[in-house]
Design a protein around this motif. Structure first.
Motif, PDB file in Angstrom:
ATOM      1  N   ASP A   1       0.893  -1.149   0.000  1.00 40.30           N
ATOM      2  CA  ASP A   1       0.000   0.000   0.000  1.00 40.30           C
ATOM      3  C   ASP A   1       0.937   1.205   0.000  1.00 40.30           C
ATOM      4  OD1 ASP A   1      -1.604   2.181   0.715  1.00 40.30           O
ATOM      5  OD2 ASP A   1      -3.074   0.834   1.628  1.00 40.30           O
TER       6      ASP A   1
ATOM      7  N   ARG B   1       0.149   4.443  -0.369  1.00 43.76           N
ATOM      8  CA  ARG B   1      -0.472   5.766  -0.154  1.00 43.76           C
ATOM      9  C   ARG B   1       0.319   6.648   0.804  1.00 43.76           C
ATOM     10  NH1 ARG B   1      -6.385   4.058   1.365  1.00 43.76           N
ATOM     11  NH2 ARG B   1      -5.127   2.399   2.249  1.00 43.76           N
TER      12      ARG B   1
ATOM     13  N   ASN C   1       3.413   7.904  -0.922  1.00 43.10           N
ATOM     14  CA  ASN C   1       3.026   8.842  -1.991  1.00 43.10           C
ATOM     15  C   ASN C   1       2.608  10.189  -1.414  1.00 43.10           C
ATOM     16  OD1 ASN C   1       1.367   6.259  -4.011  1.00 43.10           O
ATOM     17  ND2 ASN C   1       3.510   6.719  -3.732  1.00 43.10           N
ATOM     18  N   GLU C   2       1.777  10.140  -0.387  1.00 40.74           N
ATOM     19  CA  GLU C   2       1.237  11.402   0.151  1.00 40.74           C
ATOM     20  C   GLU C   2       2.255  12.136   1.013  1.00 40.74           C
ATOM     21  OE1 GLU C   2      -2.431  10.123   1.979  1.00 40.74           O
ATOM     22  OE2 GLU C   2      -3.118   9.381   0.007  1.00 40.74           O
TER      23      GLU C   2
END
Ligand code: UD1
Length: 373
Positions: free
Chosen positions: A333, A335, A338-339
């Motif tokens: 995962d 995210r 990435n964020e």
């Protein structure tokens, strides 16, 4: 004030300004341990491309000095190189005395062969942990801002939920190698707790593959490769007769295991972002952990197909029994990375496999040329 006093004051002011300007111009200096290794060398390239000064420490136990030529050809800069073993505390201390202007460290240097670690557990614990402790001791002594640590998705074992997030439980390690990564993360946690001025980021890699697009650096396993992609490229070039696919009876789309294969240059770029985060005081916690993957799972057959398509090569392979200790599926995962890091893996699987193939061809051609000389 007499004219001459004013003149002297002016000269002093100019000198101070020059010194400040020079200080401002001093490049941020990063120590990259294991910098002639696979992920290390690609990271050195990305650091130098972004204007960092790099000093590499490597004992060349699993890499070649010629890697420095590849880095130099790509970036136009030859990084400073010191050859010694970071398990030697005296040599490590002397190194930090000599290089007393290091701003941050990216620590790659470690043994990483799962099977070998089962055979020689003490060698793995000694090498992977002693070196880390020596580095942390010197961070404490020299006021270095922090450390980016090379960790692995192996800490999750076979996760209950996919894609796997950073808060998934750590499972009992399947090998001494995996255990060194878990213990190392614990050592860093304990160290950071009592040294809050230092920051640390552990990057948990999924499966790094591919090579720099110039083909001047890439993965160079010594002996028979354990990992899938180097085995594929060595088979395609004729060094190995046949790829063994370890099992096609897993509970997956085509029966072969699923992994999250990430381009090594994308991975290298994440290290630059992480080290900048430490230097620019952007960390939100003193010790942070990020998954580095693409978020996509690919089966072994999918990798073979993609390789054949991207390179126009037919691969000789056969399905054999499962490999002991293999996990059925794991993918990231992404995210949080990435964020929070503002980083994302971008290079496609086809392009990545083509880069691995181009590197294999370039390296073998160079080697046979050298042998002829
Ligand atoms: C392993 C380690 C990982 C480590 C990484 C780097 C485990 C569970 N994971 O990843 O912690 O960071 O190596 O060295 O031990 N395969 C074949 N034939 C081959 C080689 C591999 O079919 O000749 C298959 C494997 O069964 C697996 C996939 O290819 O399904 C990837 O294998 P590999 O490249 O060895 O990586 P991991 O085992 O995922």
């Amino acid at each position: 004030m007499s004219k001459s006093v004013a003149k002297i004051k002016n000269i002093k002011l100019i000198n101070i300004r020059q010194i400040l300007k020079y200080k401002h111009m001093k490049k941020t200096k990063i120590l990259v341990t294991g910098g002639t290794g696979y992920i290390g060398s690609h990271t050195v390239v990305e650091l130098q491309n972004k204007g960092f000064e790099v000093v590499i420490v490597d004992n060349l136990s699993n890499s070649h000095i010629e890697v420095l030529d590849g880095i130099t050809e790509i970036t136009g800069i030859r990084p400073t190189f010191e050859q010694f073993d970071l398990c030697d505390s005296e040599k490590t201390k002397n190194f930090f005395t000599k290089h007393n202007d290091i701003d941050a460290i990216i620590h790659f240097a470690a043994f990483k062969a799962v099977g070998e670690s089962v055979e020689k557990p003490l060698m793995y614990y000694r090498n992977n942990l002693d070196s880390l402790i020596n580095i942390l001791e010197n961070i404490q002594l020299s006021g270095i801002k922090g450390l980016v640590f090379s960790s692995s998705c192996t800490v999750y074992g076979q996760p209950d939920e996919l894609p796997v997030t950073e808060i998934a439980p750590i499972q009992k390690a399947m090998s001494p190698y995996g255990n060194t990564k878990q213990i190392a993360e614990e050592i860093i946690t304990d160290f950071i707790n009592v040294n809050p001025n230092s920051k640390a980021i552990a990057l948990r890699y999924f499966n790094p593959i591919g090579a720099h697009k110039s083909a001047k650096i890439g993965e160079l396993p010594i002996g028979v490769p354990n990992n899938l992609v180097p085995f594929i490229t060595q088979t395609a070039i004729g060094l190995r007769e046949q790829l063994s696919v370890f099992g096609n009876d897993y509970n997956t789309v085509d029966g072969t295991c699923i992994r999250d294969y990430i381009n090594v240059v994308d991975l290298a770029k994440a290290h630059v972002v992480a080290v900048e985060r430490i230097i620019e005081n952007k960390t939100k916690f003193n010790f942070e952990v990020f998954n580095l993957g693409t978020g996509n799972g690919s089966s072994v057959f999918e990798i073979i197909n993609s390789f054949e398509k991207a390179t126009n090569q037919k691969l000789n392979y056969k399905v054999v029994a499962r490999r002991a200790g293999d996990i059925e599926k794991v993918f990231a995962d992404t995210r949080f990375a990435n964020e929070e890091l503002g980083w994302k893996a971008e290079i496609s699987l086809d392009e990545t496999l083509l880069s691995a193939w181009n590197w294999e061809k370039y390296y073998r051609a160079k080697k046979s040329l050298l042998n002829k000389e």
